[in-house]
Scaffold this active site. Structure first.
Site, PDB file in Angstrom:
ATOM      1  N   GLU A  77     -94.273 -14.088  -6.150  1.00  4.76           N
ATOM      2  CA  GLU A  77     -95.466 -14.523  -6.926  1.00  4.76           C
ATOM      3  C   GLU A  77     -95.039 -15.815  -7.656  1.00  4.76           C
ATOM      4  OE1 GLU A  77     -97.298 -13.605 -10.822  1.00  4.76           O
ATOM      5  OE2 GLU A  77     -98.539 -12.284  -9.335  1.00  4.76           O
ATOM      6  N   ASP A 138     -99.230 -11.469  -1.663  1.00  8.98           N
ATOM      7  CA  ASP A 138     -99.962 -12.583  -2.338  1.00  8.98           C
ATOM      8  C   ASP A 138     -98.989 -13.806  -2.558  1.00  8.98           C
ATOM      9  OD1 ASP A 138     -98.486 -11.019  -4.300  1.00  8.98           O
ATOM     10  OD2 ASP A 138     -99.485 -11.625  -5.853  1.00  8.98           O
TER      11      ASP A 138
END
Length: 396
Positions: A77, A138
């Protein structure tokens, strides 16, 4: 750089505006008033928040560090957000450094074969290495998005090809068909499928990213994921508040027994992604309607909460400044100018308060305030529109 001129030339525009100011708007014919273009928004200056982030969190070799944990971690991330912000700031050299570190340390030097491990840092024995080889969708999603858009905006075909390769790896490892629901993206490649149920994370499903991926990979599952991501939130947020985690049991979305019913540090990004989605996207309206909880809470109480029980909409705790920044595009999308201004006052712009913000709050500020400051926009098809790719670029 010169830009094609449409409508009145600058001298005529000046004269028309002067005439309008002297006569009053209502005194001029509608045809003449229509000929006077609205003033363009001011182009943003140097991105101080990003410069401060780089100075604090980005090492010379491209590692993006989160100092909030004892392992001094970097994650897929953090690296992905670094790539995105470097692209928004038009910094190709920094983009390449962050990408190189990510490939070398999180993908084992073979980004063409391996999705990045989600967690790297200092182990208990003092060594620096991958601490958890599991993936995080993500981070991969934002890496793919940044690569595709860097390839397009900077005319770097190698980045475009690399972005498509990340999508291919995600399709193989993390895209599944949930019985009774349809196509969905798992949060990672291990630990989220439980035989007859599946754990999901709504903030891992930004609608605009799937729109962009559908352009790059039209035969892939991305258009279906765009539709299913909104359907998930409409079912998983009955009170208008997104949960951090949710579980599909084959028939309905239920509270995940391991994660609980709260919406907090993960869920705040769900509202952020909805807010920066382009108004012309046909799913934006139902998405915002499904996420009506924060707007209702702010109207009723004047403040948001750090944690919200999504089953009843009851909130507790004072949120950090990053939450206010994340809500700015969301509130703007709802046309709530007064609430936008009120939340903006909670975001420190400079000084000790801004300098003391941790990694995650700074990221939310870069996304939310960066959007409000017009440093970037997202087109209806998901493409990034940084300020430097617009007429603002001619003024730099």
């Amino acid at each position: 750089m010169e830009h094609a001129s449409h409508g009145p030339d600058p001298v005529r525009r000046h004269a028309l505006r002067a005439l309008l100011a002297a006569a009053g708007a209502g005194a001029l014919p509608a045809r003449l008033r229509a000929a006077i273009p609205a003033p363009a928004p001011a182009c943003p200056g140097p991105w101080r928040e990003w410069q401060a982030f780089v100075a604090r969190h980005v090492e010379q070799d491209g590692r993006v560090v989160d100092f909030a944990n004892p392992d001094l971690r970097s994650t897929s991330e953090s690296q992905s957000y670094g790539l995105f912000f470097a692209l928004v700031d038009n910094d190709q050299l920094l983009f390449e450094r962050i990408l190189a570190w990510t490939r070398r340390h999180l993908s084992g030097g073979r980004a063409d074969l391996n999705l990045p491990a989600w967690l790297w840092g200092r182990a208990g024995d003092g060594s620096w290495r991958v601490l958890d080889p599991n993936t995080a969708a993500d981070g991969e999603l934002w890496i793919a998005y940044a690569l595709l858009e860097a390839g397009r905006l900077w005319n770097r075909p190698g980045f475009t090809a690399a972005g498509r390769q990340v999508l291919a790896l995600m399709r193989k490892a993390e895209v599944v068909d949930l019985p009774g629901f349809g196509t969905m993206l798992l949060p990672g490649n291990r630990g989220f499928a439980h035989g007859d149920s599946w754990t999901l994370n709504p903030c891992y499903l930004p609608l605009f990213a799937f729109r962009r991926f559908a352009l790059a990979d039209p035969k892939g599952p991305w258009a279906k994921l765009a539709e299913r991501s909104v359907a998930l939130l409409r079912q998983a947020a009955p009170n208008g508040f997104a949960p951090d985690w949710i579980r599909w049991n084959g028939r309905a979305f239920v509270t995940d027994p391991d994660k609980g019913p709260m919406g907090s540090y993960d869920a705040i990004r769900t509202y952020l992604w909805a807010g920066i989605t382009h108004p012309a996207d046909p799913l934006r309206k139902p998405l915002l309607e499904a996420l009506s909880g924060p707007l209702r809470m702010l109207r009723a109480q004047g403040a948001f909460a750090e944690k919200v029980d999504v089953r009843n909409g009851v909130g507790i705790g004072t949120p950090p400044p990053g939450f206010a920044a994340a809500l700015l595009p969301y509130l703007a999308a709802h046309g709530q100018g007064t609430l936008v201004r009120a939340q903006a006052t909670l975001v420190p712009a400079s000084g000790a308060a801004a300098d003391s913000l941790p990694y995650y709050d700074r990221c939310l500020v870069l996304f939310g305030k960066g959007w409000v400051d017009r440093r970037y926009r997202i087109a209806a098809d998901g493409r990034l529109q940084p300020a430097w790719s617009t007429p603002c670029s001619a003024k730099r």
